[in-house]
Design an enzyme around this catalytic site. Structure first.
Site, PDB file in Angstrom:
ATOM      1  N   TYR A 100      -4.302   2.515   8.516  1.00 55.90           N
ATOM      2  CA  TYR A 100      -3.637   1.659   8.007  1.00 55.90           C
ATOM      3  C   TYR A 100      -2.992   0.611   9.139  1.00 55.90           C
ATOM      4  O   TYR A 100      -2.302  -0.319   8.847  1.00 55.90           O
ATOM      5  CB  TYR A 100      -2.476   2.187   7.165  1.00 55.90           C
ATOM      6  CG  TYR A 100      -1.562   3.120   7.855  1.00 55.90           C
ATOM      7  CD1 TYR A 100      -0.736   2.720   8.819  1.00 55.90           C
ATOM      8  CD2 TYR A 100      -1.419   4.469   7.332  1.00 55.90           C
ATOM      9  CE1 TYR A 100      -0.012   3.676   9.469  1.00 55.90           C
ATOM     10  CE2 TYR A 100      -0.577   5.196   8.051  1.00 55.90           C
ATOM     11  CZ  TYR A 100       0.046   4.896   9.109  1.00 55.90           C
ATOM     12  OH  TYR A 100       0.874   5.732   9.605  1.00 55.90           O
ATOM     13  N   LYS A 121      10.956   2.731  -0.472  1.00 56.47           N
ATOM     14  CA  LYS A 121      11.012   4.067  -0.879  1.00 56.47           C
ATOM     15  C   LYS A 121      11.209   4.470  -2.338  1.00 56.47           C
ATOM     16  O   LYS A 121      11.797   3.477  -3.248  1.00 56.47           O
ATOM     17  CB  LYS A 121      12.295   4.836  -0.043  1.00 56.47           C
ATOM     18  CG  LYS A 121      12.186   4.852   1.394  1.00 56.47           C
ATOM     19  CD  LYS A 121      10.806   5.848   1.826  1.00 56.47           C
ATOM     20  CE  LYS A 121      10.818   6.116   3.388  1.00 56.47           C
ATOM     21  NZ  LYS A 121      11.909   7.022   3.504  1.00 56.47           N
ATOM     22  N   CYS A 124      46.402  12.657  12.023  1.00 59.23           N
ATOM     23  CA  CYS A 124      45.128  13.197  12.230  1.00 59.23           C
ATOM     24  C   CYS A 124      45.128  14.566  12.299  1.00 59.23           C
ATOM     25  O   CYS A 124      46.196  15.211  13.232  1.00 59.23           O
ATOM     26  CB  CYS A 124      45.111  12.547  13.904  1.00 59.23           C
ATOM     27  SG  CYS A 124      43.649  13.273  14.717  1.00 59.23           S
ATOM     28  N   CYS A 175      43.126   7.457  13.879  1.00 58.87           N
ATOM     29  CA  CYS A 175      44.076   8.214  14.535  1.00 58.87           C
ATOM     30  C   CYS A 175      44.575   7.262  15.657  1.00 58.87           C
ATOM     31  O   CYS A 175      43.634   6.642  16.305  1.00 58.87           O
ATOM     32  CB  CYS A 175      43.377   9.551  14.951  1.00 58.87           C
ATOM     33  SG  CYS A 175      44.121  10.207  16.353  1.00 58.87           S
ATOM     34  N   LYS A 204       2.841   4.354   0.906  1.00 58.11           N
ATOM     35  CA  LYS A 204       3.481   5.145   2.296  1.00 58.11           C
ATOM     36  C   LYS A 204       2.918   6.693   2.093  1.00 58.11           C
ATOM     37  O   LYS A 204       3.608   7.203   1.390  1.00 58.11           O
ATOM     38  CB  LYS A 204       4.858   4.897   2.686  1.00 58.11           C
ATOM     39  CG  LYS A 204       5.511   5.458   3.635  1.00 58.11           C
ATOM     40  CD  LYS A 204       6.680   4.975   3.827  1.00 58.11           C
ATOM     41  CE  LYS A 204       7.555   5.452   5.407  1.00 58.11           C
ATOM     42  NZ  LYS A 204       7.499   6.919   5.574  1.00 58.11           N
ATOM     43  N   CYS A 224      45.034  15.922  16.344  1.00 61.50           N
ATOM     44  CA  CYS A 224      46.036  15.735  17.284  1.00 61.50           C
ATOM     45  C   CYS A 224      47.405  15.430  16.706  1.00 61.50           C
ATOM     46  O   CYS A 224      48.395  15.411  17.393  1.00 61.50           O
ATOM     47  CB  CYS A 224      45.666  14.795  18.298  1.00 61.50           C
ATOM     48  SG  CYS A 224      45.932  12.993  17.433  1.00 61.50           S
ATOM     49  N   CYS A 247      44.443  12.077  21.864  1.00 60.26           N
ATOM     50  CA  CYS A 247      43.697  12.931  20.679  1.00 60.26           C
ATOM     51  C   CYS A 247      42.236  13.652  21.151  1.00 60.26           C
ATOM     52  O   CYS A 247      41.515  13.282  21.823  1.00 60.26           O
ATOM     53  CB  CYS A 247      43.320  12.191  19.476  1.00 60.26           C
ATOM     54  SG  CYS A 247      42.251  13.100  18.407  1.00 60.26           S
ATOM     55  N   GLU A 306       0.822  -1.372  -0.015  1.00 56.82           N
ATOM     56  CA  GLU A 306      -0.056  -0.031  -0.072  1.00 56.82           C
ATOM     57  C   GLU A 306       0.943   1.344   0.101  1.00 56.82           C
ATOM     58  O   GLU A 306       1.913   1.179   0.520  1.00 56.82           O
ATOM     59  CB  GLU A 306      -0.903  -0.098   1.391  1.00 56.82           C
ATOM     60  CG  GLU A 306      -0.119   0.229   2.537  1.00 56.82           C
ATOM     61  CD  GLU A 306      -0.755  -0.287   3.728  1.00 56.82           C
ATOM     62  OE1 GLU A 306      -0.797  -1.445   3.906  1.00 56.82           O
ATOM     63  OE2 GLU A 306      -0.882   0.610   4.659  1.00 56.82           O
ATOM     64  N   ASP A 359       2.622  10.504   3.124  1.00 60.47           N
ATOM     65  CA  ASP A 359       3.564  11.377   3.593  1.00 60.47           C
ATOM     66  C   ASP A 359       2.980  12.448   4.377  1.00 60.47           C
ATOM     67  O   ASP A 359       2.530  13.771   3.954  1.00 60.47           O
ATOM     68  CB  ASP A 359       4.556  12.026   2.521  1.00 60.47           C
ATOM     69  CG  ASP A 359       5.638  12.819   2.944  1.00 60.47           C
ATOM     70  OD1 ASP A 359       5.810  12.675   4.090  1.00 60.47           O
ATOM     71  OD2 ASP A 359       6.169  13.412   2.234  1.00 60.47           O
TER      72      ASP A 359
HETATM   73  S1  IVH Z   1       2.847   1.005   9.070  1.00 58.05           S
HETATM   74  C1  IVH Z   1       4.319  -0.792  13.007  1.00 58.05           C
HETATM   75  N1  IVH Z   1       1.799   1.865   6.726  1.00 58.05           N
HETATM   76  O1  IVH Z   1       5.491   5.665   8.006  1.00 58.05           O
HETATM   77  C2  IVH Z   1       4.352  -0.020  11.694  1.00 58.05           C
HETATM   78  N2  IVH Z   1       2.964   3.444   8.193  1.00 58.05           N
HETATM   79  O2  IVH Z   1       8.369   5.271   8.341  1.00 58.05           O
HETATM   80  C3  IVH Z   1       3.351   0.914  11.522  1.00 58.05           C
HETATM   81  N3  IVH Z   1       3.389   5.643   7.167  1.00 58.05           N
HETATM   82  O3  IVH Z   1       5.243   6.118  11.494  1.00 58.05           O
HETATM   83  C4  IVH Z   1       3.444   1.732  10.247  1.00 58.05           C
HETATM   84  N4  IVH Z   1       2.081   5.403   5.493  1.00 58.05           N
HETATM   85  O4  IVH Z   1       3.590   7.450  10.055  1.00 58.05           O
HETATM   86  C5  IVH Z   1       2.433   2.077   7.894  1.00 58.05           C
HETATM   87  N5  IVH Z   1       0.779   2.637   4.827  1.00 58.05           N
HETATM   88  C6  IVH Z   1       1.222   2.789   5.916  1.00 58.05           C
HETATM   89  C7  IVH Z   1       2.168   4.165   6.099  1.00 58.05           C
HETATM   90  C8  IVH Z   1       2.792   4.225   7.248  1.00 58.05           C
HETATM   91  C9  IVH Z   1       2.741   6.123   6.254  1.00 58.05           C
HETATM   92  C10 IVH Z   1       4.318   6.319   8.150  1.00 58.05           C
HETATM   93  C11 IVH Z   1       3.762   6.283   9.645  1.00 58.05           C
HETATM   94  C12 IVH Z   1       5.136   5.609  10.060  1.00 58.05           C
HETATM   95  C13 IVH Z   1       6.139   6.012   9.206  1.00 58.05           C
HETATM   96  C14 IVH Z   1       7.216   4.753   9.155  1.00 58.05           C
END
Ligand code: IVH
Length: 716
Positions: A234, A322, A427, A445, A126, A430, A451, A124, A128
């Site tokens: 999520y 990422k 170094c 060093c 991520k 030092c 140092c 799914e 932001d």
């Molecule tokens: S799961 C135990 N799912 O990313 C795992 N996190 O870098 C709980 N985030 O702190 C996180 N989209 O704020 C999960 N689909 C997604 C997400 C997600 C954004 C964020 C979340 C987390 C951070 C980690």
């Protein structure tokens, strides 16, 4: 043009420090409290560096409100704190397909899944934004908390109630349900908000994430109500009844309960499908209407998730893949060398500032000597063997929140007079010889405690959070005490009161930044740490390769400092000791005391013994120990039948892998050892157990099979 620090007069320095303090305070407030950065990270870093350089040159002029070591990101004043009943974790990162394959592999290995069986994962976007935890009791929203440091967040309940995507009541939900997800702002809403803000002469936001964070963290909830925030669910924290048997089903259940869940969430069978879904999401990224910065994969089967559990801050069962890093080209103005705690000389690129994916970068890591020269640690060419020279046109790479790196160099733009970079063999701090041992990528060093850079870094490490954690004694104070010659080594911290305290307290008070109260508080805080847990003490020594985890392993294995040094002295006394420290793999029985401890390897053992065999270093440690009471590790998880016991696994395990068995046993407070000795309490023997089982029988050690082990720890 900025004047060289060396050329500043004290009057100019005083004035500039005042300006810098004001500028940094403004930047901190803008960033942390108003979520509206006014300057780039690089500009901020440059101001901090300049401030530090001036303070180092004129320690007496350091301001009481010196910005040197103030950390941002603390819980903003004005919100109550909420302790999360289950910590809010972060995610490990994957940057390419290989990392994704490795993630899958490591899970299969941990669980012992056969090659023929492919695991299911959810994939799914991520989002932001910023994460939020919502606690419902009997269907009513009780409170909402931001992530904070993962353990404790800010109570933003009133603000969360104003978000349309967040239901105030749920029907048919478990009695206790903590829903976790991301608060975000859409691109369109962000643009509208900024137009309105500008029209009203209010501040505008740098990006949707900042706008979302700034809008949620408003002390006046009516302001939040006017902001178009959204929420995707999520994950979950504490629940009184499971939401489903799989991640996918649990998310579907959250959708049924009335939460928004991301429509691009998909079930994938193995890494091939995960990567294909990643590509699909990346294709749609620009048209989604909100910011995402990658794809999150999670093991679908919740029973497997439970078995996999967590590392210290991240789950084993999930990872964030990422999107590709951002790149930019700029001029390399120079190469600086930083000297670390263990003497490592690290080259740092000083860059003409450049924007990389929205952030201004003026420093980047150059890793090590070989990297600058265009080869890897085995001597093979990297970047087709191109070296990096001051004056070069270089490519800077930034992935997520990772430290920027110099990735490439454009030879067509190399100035004619650019000379190959000569890595220093002395170094810079030092003047001692810096040597590179065979097999080490890093030049170090050899000045050891003489140092100043190493000594200061060691002291900073000593007072750091996972070590002695002395309140009021941070990096800033350490630098001050060190440069004035008050504290040269850790033991000196514990004689401060005698040397400058009662009666002499005046002396400390006369110094910049100290008053009677703060001086007394400092002495009290130091006294508090005269009694210290063994693992913190060990970690605080700052011995190379001795991390927090291995300090814990050693402290548990030996119990006391006396036992550890007795074993170390035996190993050091062996005639072969000098040879052994030179990367030979031969080991002797005295070394095995260390090597048999699970998690302790040859490299660490060598480093630890070398430190204890060095007369100056040992004397310095002995001086420290004289001030301390070192506490034996607590027998934790006292209600578990294996707490404090030394357990050995042997033979093949059929219901779990070794890694899982070890992690479970340790979580229950057991020590896991690789070999049977008189200290072993329990042997868990699977089929094919051989010499260890015999030895255990001879020693009369209790031996059980895997099933008996599992029923012993069942339900814990
Ligand atoms: S799961 C135990 N799912 O990313 C795992 N996190 O870098 C709980 N985030 O702190 C996180 N989209 O704020 C999960 N689909 C997604 C997400 C997600 C954004 C964020 C979340 C987390 C951070 C980690």
């Amino acid at each position: 043009m900025q004047k060289d620090v060396a050329a500043l007069s004290p009057e100019e320095a005083t004035e500039e420090l005042a300006q810098l303090a004001a500028a940094l305070a403004r930047a901190n407030t803008a960033y942390h409290t108003q979520d509206a950065p006014e300057i780039s990270d690089a500009e901020y870093d440059a101001l901090k560096r300049r401030n530090k350089a001036i303070e180092e040159r004129f320690p007496a002029l350091k301001r009481e409100d010196s910005p040197t070591e103030q950390v941002g990101g603390a819980v903003a004043e004005g919100f109550q704190k909420i302790r999360h009943s289950t910590p809010m974790l972060s995610l490990g990162n994957a940057f390419d397909d290989t990392d994704v394959a490795e993630f899958d592999q490591s899970i299969r290995k941990y669980l012992g899944v056969s090659d023929g069986q492919v695991l299911d994962y959810t994939a799914e976007p991520k989002i932001d934004g910023l994460s939020l935890s919502l606690r419902y009791e009997e269907g009513a929203l009780m409170h909402a908390a931001t992530r904070g440091d993962g353990q404790t967040g800010e109570n933003v309940t009133q603000n969360a109630r104003t978000i349309a995507d967040i239901p105030q009541t749920l029907s048919g939900a478990p009695d206790i349900l903590e829903v976790r997800g991301e608060v975000y702002m859409s691109h369109a809403d962000f643009a509208d908000l900024n137009l309105r803000q500008a029209a009203d002469d209010n501040k505008t936001f740098a990006n949707p994430r900042n706008a979302a964070a700034g809008s949620l963290r408003q002390l006046d909830a009516s302001v939040t109500a006017g902001r178009p925030l959204r929420f995707f669910a999520y994950a979950w924290g504490s629940v009184s009844a499971p939401l489903g048997g799989t991640q996918f089903a649990a998310i579907a259940r959250l959708a049924e309960l009335g939460f928004q869940t991301n429509p691009l969430t998909q079930l994938c069978n193995g890494p091939g499908e995960m990567i294909a879904h990643y590509a699909k999401i990346e294709e749609q990224r620009a048209g989604l209407g909100y910011d995402i910065d990658g794809v999150v994969y999670k093991v679908n089967d919740l029973a497997l998730q439970a078995r996999l559990g967590f590392r210290s801050t991240t789950p084993r069962w999930a990872i964030a893949h990422k999107f590709a890093a951002e790149l930019a080209w700029t001029r390399l103005e120079g190469i600086d060398i930083q000297v670390g705690r263990t003497g490592a000389l690290s080259p740092v690129a000083r860059l003409q500032p450049v924007t990389v994916g929205g952030v201004v970068v003026s420093n980047a890591t150059l890793h090590n000597e070989d990297y600058v020269a265009g080869r890897d640690s085995n001597g093979n060419p990297i970047r087709d063997g191109k070296d990096i020279r001051p004056g070069d046109w270089v490519q800077v790479y930034r992935a997520g929140d990772v430290i920027p790196k110099v990735a490439d160099v454009d030879l067509t733009k190399r100035p004619e007079d650019a000379a190959p970079y000569v890595f220093p063999e002395l170094c810079p701090e030092c003047g001692s010889v810096a040597v590179r041992e065979e097999g080490d990528a890093v030049r170090r060093c050899t000045g050891g405690l003489i140092c100043p850079a190493q000594a200061v870094e060691k002291l900073k490490h000593f007072v750091s959070r996972a070590a002695f954690d002395i309140e009021g004694l941070g990096a800033k104070q350490i630098e001050q005490f060190f440069s004035d010659g008050w504290v040269r080594e850790p033991a000196d911290i514990f004689t401060l009161r005698d040397r400058y305290g009662s009666g002499g307290i005046q002396q400390l008070q006369n110094r910049e930044g100290w008053g009677q109260k703060s001086a007394e508080n400092l002495f009290d805080a130091i006294d508090d740490k005269r009694t210290i847990e063994f693992r913190r003490f060990l970690f605080g020594l700052g011995i190379r390769h001795l991390g927090d985890g291995s300090s814990k392993d050693l402290s548990r294995a030996f119990g006391t400092w006396e036992a550890l040094t007795a074993a170390a002295d035996l190993a050091i006394a062996e005639p072969a000791f000098q040879e052994l420290t030179k990367v030979t793999l031969k080991v002797s029985p005295a070394w095995e005391e260390f090597l048999n401890i699970d998690g302790i390897g040859l490299t660490l053992t060598q480093s630890l013994l070398a430190a204890l065999a060095n007369p100056q270093e040992r004397a310095s440690i002995d001086r420290l120990v004289a001030h301390l009471t070192i506490l034996a590790p607590e027998e934790q998880a006292a209600d578990s039948p294996v707490a404090g016991k030394t357990v050995v696994f042997t033979g093949s395990l059929e219901r779990m892998t070794r890694a899982e068995a070890k992690a479970r046993a340790e979580a229950l407070g057991a020590k896991v050892s690789g070999s049977v000795s008189a200290k072993t309490d329990l042997l868990v023997a699977g089929p094919g157990a051989g010499s260890k089982a015999k030895k255990a029988a001879n020693l009369g050690i209790e031996t059980i099979d895997e099933d008996a082990w599992l029923s012993m720890i069942e339900g814990l």
